[in-house]
Scaffold this active site. Structure first.
Site, short mmCIF file in Angstrom:
data_model
loop_
_atom_site.label_atom_id
_atom_site.label_comp_id
_atom_site.label_asym_id
_atom_site.label_seq_id
_atom_site.Cartn_x
_atom_site.Cartn_y
_atom_site.Cartn_z
CG ASP A 13 -1.80 -1.24 1.30
OD1 ASP A 13 -2.41 -1.60 0.28
OD2 ASP A 13 -1.83 -1.87 2.37
CG HIS A 41 -1.45 -1.63 -7.54
ND1 HIS A 41 -0.58 -1.54 -6.48
CD2 HIS A 41 -1.07 -2.72 -8.23
CE1 HIS A 41 0.30 -2.53 -6.56
NE2 HIS A 41 0.02 -3.26 -7.60
CE LYS A 140 4.49 -21.93 -8.28
NZ LYS A 140 4.66 -20.50 -8.65
#
EC number: 6.3.4.4
Length: 421
Positions: A13, A41, A140
């Site tokens: 941020d 964003h 993963k």
């Protein structure tokens, strides 16, 4: 080929999107290397506000191609929802956004599991966005995940998703309310819709190299949320620093010319975890209110505190910045004095660097340097010397302390509110 990398140097941020938006005007390709739609964003361009999550901010530039790289994780319905929101704002994204076929897929299953894992942790919860990012990176790493390429082989896809659902069902039992057939059915439509967006990133990036393109890499999250170098376990599930760029995109280290660290003029954090300079008082409230510190992805109020140069120097040690972008300097305009953390001590001893142990972090004594405020607006400034004297001294103090040039200074939300030195 020239690659510029833009990275967050704190807890996320920091306002990376605005610099990426400015830099993307002069590049041919903008890439995301890691993370998912847990990142957020906000960009203000041409009087319009755009919110980005999984999509690279380079989409604001109509001439820029954009790539979601193999190190990212993608929730396909959210990908399309975000595209549609941009198009509603008049942004044409046709033939300008691609996803690596090696990126892993975030399923609704992962999002449900994310919430259940937070419940399991109880008082030790991480404070995730519950977007399924952590569980997807977990599958993963255990080699049970499903990649974008797998979606286009129905038999393989269905077998893998059923196996994944079965393993989570065994773990959570009736707590996991999930219909695997429903998600499989959803992908019958999404599969065809997704196909035009999927590419093998290796030849795409090789082509960019051959054409000597300028490439911009947009970091997501920030180094203090890095799975290896952040405030573990209160981190995200990917490498958010320079290391993640090298593994999440096949660019090659020799092509990287610039690594820009984005530094907010104070410190904020969303979610749980240690925060040495947090101000649980009127200072923190003022920073939160004036800075409009609310998470783009979650809508949660951000925790706020003074700038921590211990973190920025540590961040530089890890990422080796070539320059810095100081953002939101204008938020400090109305402070009579401003504190900056310059060191930590623990049990009476000065610490050499940012400590790995989160328990130590919660008990450090922070050493502050107090600097005079400027009590004047900075938003109209167009050059460094338009800034009030004490604002310039604040910038120079950061620069001298970290040993890296502050090249850009943000003094407002718009593109025009960025000073370049």
């Amino acid at each position: 080929m020239s690659v510029t990398v833009c990275l967050g140097s704190q807890f996320g941020d920091e306002g990376k999107g605005k610099l990426v938006d400015i830099l993307a005007n002069n590049v041919s390709l903008c890439c995301r290397a890691q993370g998912g739609n847990n990142a957020g964003h906000t960009i203000v361009a041409n009087g319009k506000t755009f919110d980005f999550h999984i999509l690279p901010s380079g989409l604001v530039n109509p001439k820029c191609i954009n790539l979601v790289g193999s190190g990212c994780v993608v929730h396909v319905p959210s990908f399309f929802k975000e595209l549609e929101a941009l198009e509603v704002h008049g942004l044409d994204t046709t033939d300008r956004i691609y996803i690596s076929d090696r990126a892993h897929v975030v399923f609704d299953l992962h999002q449900l599991v994310d919430g259940l894992e937070e419940v399991e942790l109880a008082s030790s919860f991480i404070g995730t966005t519950r977007k399924g990012i952590g569980p997807t990176y977990s599958t993963k790493m255990t080699r049970s995940g499903i990649r974008v390429a797998d979606l286009f082989n129905e038999e393989v896809f269905e077998s893998k998703l059923r196996r994944l659902a079965y393993s989570f069902q065994k773990r959570f039992g009736d707590l996991l309310q999930y219909d695997v057939d429903q998600e499989i059915s959803k992908y019958k439509e999404l599969r065809e819709k997704l196909k035009p967006f999927v590419v093998d990133q290796i030849p795409l990036l090789n082509s960019a190299k051959a054409e000597n393109m300028k490439i911009l890499v947009e970091g997501a999250n920030a180094i203090m949320l890095d799975i290896d170098y952040g405030t573990y376990p209160f981190v995200t599930s990917s490498n958010t620093g320079l290391g993640g760029v090298l593994t999440g995109l096949s660019l090659g280290w020799r092509s990287i010319k610039e690594v820009i660290g984005v530094v907010k003029a104070y410190t904020t954090r969303v979610g749980s975890g240690p925060f040495p300079t947090e101000q649980l008082n009127e200072i923190g409230e003022k920073l939160q209110t004036v800075g409009r510190e609310v998470g783009v992805t979650t809508g949660r109020k951000r925790r706020c505190g003074w700038l921590d140069l211990v973190i920025i120097k540590y961040s530089h040690d890890v990422n080796d910045y070539t320059s810095l972008n100081l953002t939101k300097l204008d938020v400090l305009d109305d402070f009579a004095e401003i504190k900056v953390a310059v060191g930590y001590s623990f049990e009476g001893k000065m610490l050499e660097s940012f400590p790995a142990n989160p328990e130590t972090l919660t008990k450090v004594d922070v050493m502050y340097k107090t600097l005079p405020g400027w009590k004047k607006p900075t938003t109209g400034a167009k050059s460094f010397y338009d800034l009030p004297v004490n604002a310039r001294k604040y910038v120079e103090f950061i620069e001298e302390s970290v040993g890296v040039h502050v090249r850009w200074i943000g003094v407002g939300p718009g593109r025009e509110n960025m000073i370049e030195r």
